[in-house]
Design a protein around this motif. Structure first.
Motif, mmCIF file in Angstrom:
data_model
loop_
_atom_site.group_PDB
_atom_site.id
_atom_site.type_symbol
_atom_site.label_atom_id
_atom_site.label_comp_id
_atom_site.label_asym_id
_atom_site.label_seq_id
_atom_site.Cartn_x
_atom_site.Cartn_y
_atom_site.Cartn_z
ATOM 1 N N ILE A 1 31.088 20.260 1.543
ATOM 2 C CA ILE A 1 31.265 19.026 1.453
ATOM 3 C C ILE A 1 32.743 18.725 2.770
ATOM 4 O O ILE A 1 33.985 19.579 2.595
ATOM 5 C CB ILE A 1 32.037 18.991 0.305
ATOM 6 N N ALA A 2 32.446 17.140 3.246
ATOM 7 C CA ALA A 2 33.479 16.917 4.027
ATOM 8 C C ALA A 2 34.692 16.442 4.202
ATOM 9 O O ALA A 2 34.766 16.536 2.720
ATOM 10 C CB ALA A 2 32.700 15.748 4.693
ATOM 11 N N GLY A 3 35.855 17.097 4.199
ATOM 12 C CA GLY A 3 37.144 16.865 4.094
ATOM 13 C C GLY A 3 37.826 15.730 5.487
ATOM 14 O O GLY A 3 37.679 15.789 6.765
ATOM 15 N N LEU A 4 39.081 15.794 4.980
ATOM 16 C CA LEU A 4 39.528 14.989 6.309
ATOM 17 C C LEU A 4 40.417 16.092 7.173
ATOM 18 O O LEU A 4 41.055 17.033 6.750
ATOM 19 C CB LEU A 4 40.824 14.391 6.155
ATOM 20 N N PRO A 5 39.885 15.677 8.335
ATOM 21 C CA PRO A 5 40.811 16.516 9.120
ATOM 22 C C PRO A 5 42.052 16.356 9.431
ATOM 23 O O PRO A 5 42.836 14.885 8.944
ATOM 24 C CB PRO A 5 40.111 16.569 10.957
ATOM 25 N N THR A 6 43.031 17.478 10.058
ATOM 26 C CA THR A 6 43.452 18.454 10.254
ATOM 27 C C THR A 6 42.812 19.825 8.392
ATOM 28 O O THR A 6 42.633 20.885 9.064
ATOM 29 C CB THR A 6 44.658 18.507 10.961
ATOM 30 N N GLU A 7 43.280 19.114 6.869
ATOM 31 C CA GLU A 7 42.945 20.025 6.604
ATOM 32 C C GLU A 7 41.099 20.807 5.666
ATOM 33 O O GLU A 7 41.288 21.306 5.967
ATOM 34 C CB GLU A 7 42.578 19.383 5.259
ATOM 35 N N TYR B 1 40.607 27.740 3.666
ATOM 36 C CA TYR B 1 40.877 28.957 2.540
ATOM 37 C C TYR B 1 40.609 26.977 1.223
ATOM 38 O O TYR B 1 40.996 27.364 0.360
ATOM 39 C CB TYR B 1 42.690 28.862 2.144
ATOM 40 N N CYS B 2 41.298 26.027 1.493
ATOM 41 C CA CYS B 2 40.822 24.583 0.659
ATOM 42 C C CYS B 2 39.649 24.137 0.555
ATOM 43 O O CYS B 2 38.730 24.267 1.925
ATOM 44 C CB CYS B 2 42.006 24.404 1.146
ATOM 45 N N HIS B 3 39.023 23.631 -0.312
ATOM 46 C CA HIS B 3 37.726 23.311 -0.838
ATOM 47 C C HIS B 3 37.934 22.214 -1.274
ATOM 48 O O HIS B 3 38.967 22.482 -2.411
ATOM 49 C CB HIS B 3 36.704 24.001 -1.234
ATOM 50 N N ASP B 4 37.191 21.066 -1.097
ATOM 51 C CA ASP B 4 36.549 19.575 -2.514
ATOM 52 C C ASP B 4 35.720 20.272 -2.732
ATOM 53 O O ASP B 4 34.715 21.202 -2.603
ATOM 54 C CB ASP B 4 36.783 18.936 -1.499
ATOM 55 N N GLY B 5 35.635 20.087 -4.376
ATOM 56 C CA GLY B 5 34.203 20.492 -5.091
ATOM 57 C C GLY B 5 34.432 19.899 -6.088
ATOM 58 O O GLY B 5 35.278 18.922 -6.369
ATOM 59 N N ALA B 6 33.499 19.448 -6.826
ATOM 60 C CA ALA B 6 32.860 18.898 -7.768
ATOM 61 C C ALA B 6 33.555 19.521 -9.542
ATOM 62 O O ALA B 6 33.625 20.894 -8.766
ATOM 63 C CB ALA B 6 31.208 19.040 -8.317
ATOM 64 N N MET B 7 33.419 18.656 -10.383
ATOM 65 C CA MET B 7 33.903 18.780 -11.608
ATOM 66 C C MET B 7 32.929 17.998 -12.855
ATOM 67 O O MET B 7 32.751 17.268 -12.083
ATOM 68 C CB MET B 7 35.710 18.994 -11.933
ATOM 69 N N GLY B 8 32.610 18.676 -13.942
ATOM 70 C CA GLY B 8 31.477 18.168 -14.931
ATOM 71 C C GLY B 8 31.779 18.623 -16.304
ATOM 72 O O GLY B 8 32.288 19.661 -16.059
ATOM 73 N N ARG B 9 31.221 17.736 -16.727
ATOM 74 C CA ARG B 9 31.726 18.921 -18.341
ATOM 75 C C ARG B 9 29.901 19.084 -18.670
ATOM 76 O O ARG B 9 30.117 20.035 -19.519
ATOM 77 C CB ARG B 9 30.728 16.974 -19.311
#
Length: 174
Positions: free
Chosen positions: A22-28, A33-41
């Protein structure tokens, strides 16, 4: 923040995708170590959201092309014959009754979907996990924090310096 632990504490599904999925904003986005990701029911909802979020972005040259997750076997009875290991306790980690209730509900749902639920034991000890975590932090997070603060390291909050120094000690021992 994290994905999986907060999700589990809130009774939802959290999926930490592979790095750069999942694309993120540079420089993050450079921090593996860090990822954006999904949460759901549900797992199905989480997979669907992941498939929407995944893919490349022109501002993140590390991001990978879209590769959706195939949600086969998630339908009722679609897990027939699949063996699923369930650890009802995480070694000697403290556990609350809400977790027991969630594990019971999850194993019931897996059984109803046709899975063969097998109890497994994790021989983990909290002191070993803490040592491993601090060794890891000592090799990644502590140098990153120290480098980010630079000359201002001495002005950081005491708990920040304590964390960095504990991580450095653990890393030096291993």
């Amino acid at each position: 923040g994290s994905l999986r632990i907060p999700a589990s504490a809130c009774g939802v599904v959290g999926f930490k995708p592979p790095y750069a999925t999942i694309a993120g904003l540079p420089t993050e986005s450079f921090d593996s170590y860090c990822h954006d990701g999904a949460m759901g029911r549900t797992v199905r909802d989480t997979v669907a959201l992941h498939d929407v979020l995944a893919g490349q972005h022109p501002n993140d040259f590390i991001s990978l092309p879209r590769q959706g997750i195939v949600a086969e076997g998630l339908a009722e009875g679609g897990l027939a014959g699949l063996r699923v290991g369930v650890a009802r306790r995480m070694g000697d980690a403290p556990q609350v009754s809400l977790m027991d209730d969630g594990i019971t509900a999850a194993t019931s749902a897996l059984g109803a979907a046709g899975a063969i639920v097998v109890d497994v034991t994790l021989p983990w000890h909290m002191h070993e996990l803490a040592e491993a975590a601090f060794t890891h932090y000592g090799s990644i997070m502590a140098p990153m924090i120290r480098g980010s603060l630079g000359a201002g390291y001495g002005d950081a909050e005491p708990y920040t310096r304590d964390f960095v120094e504990a991580a450095d000690r653990a890393h030096a021992l291993n």
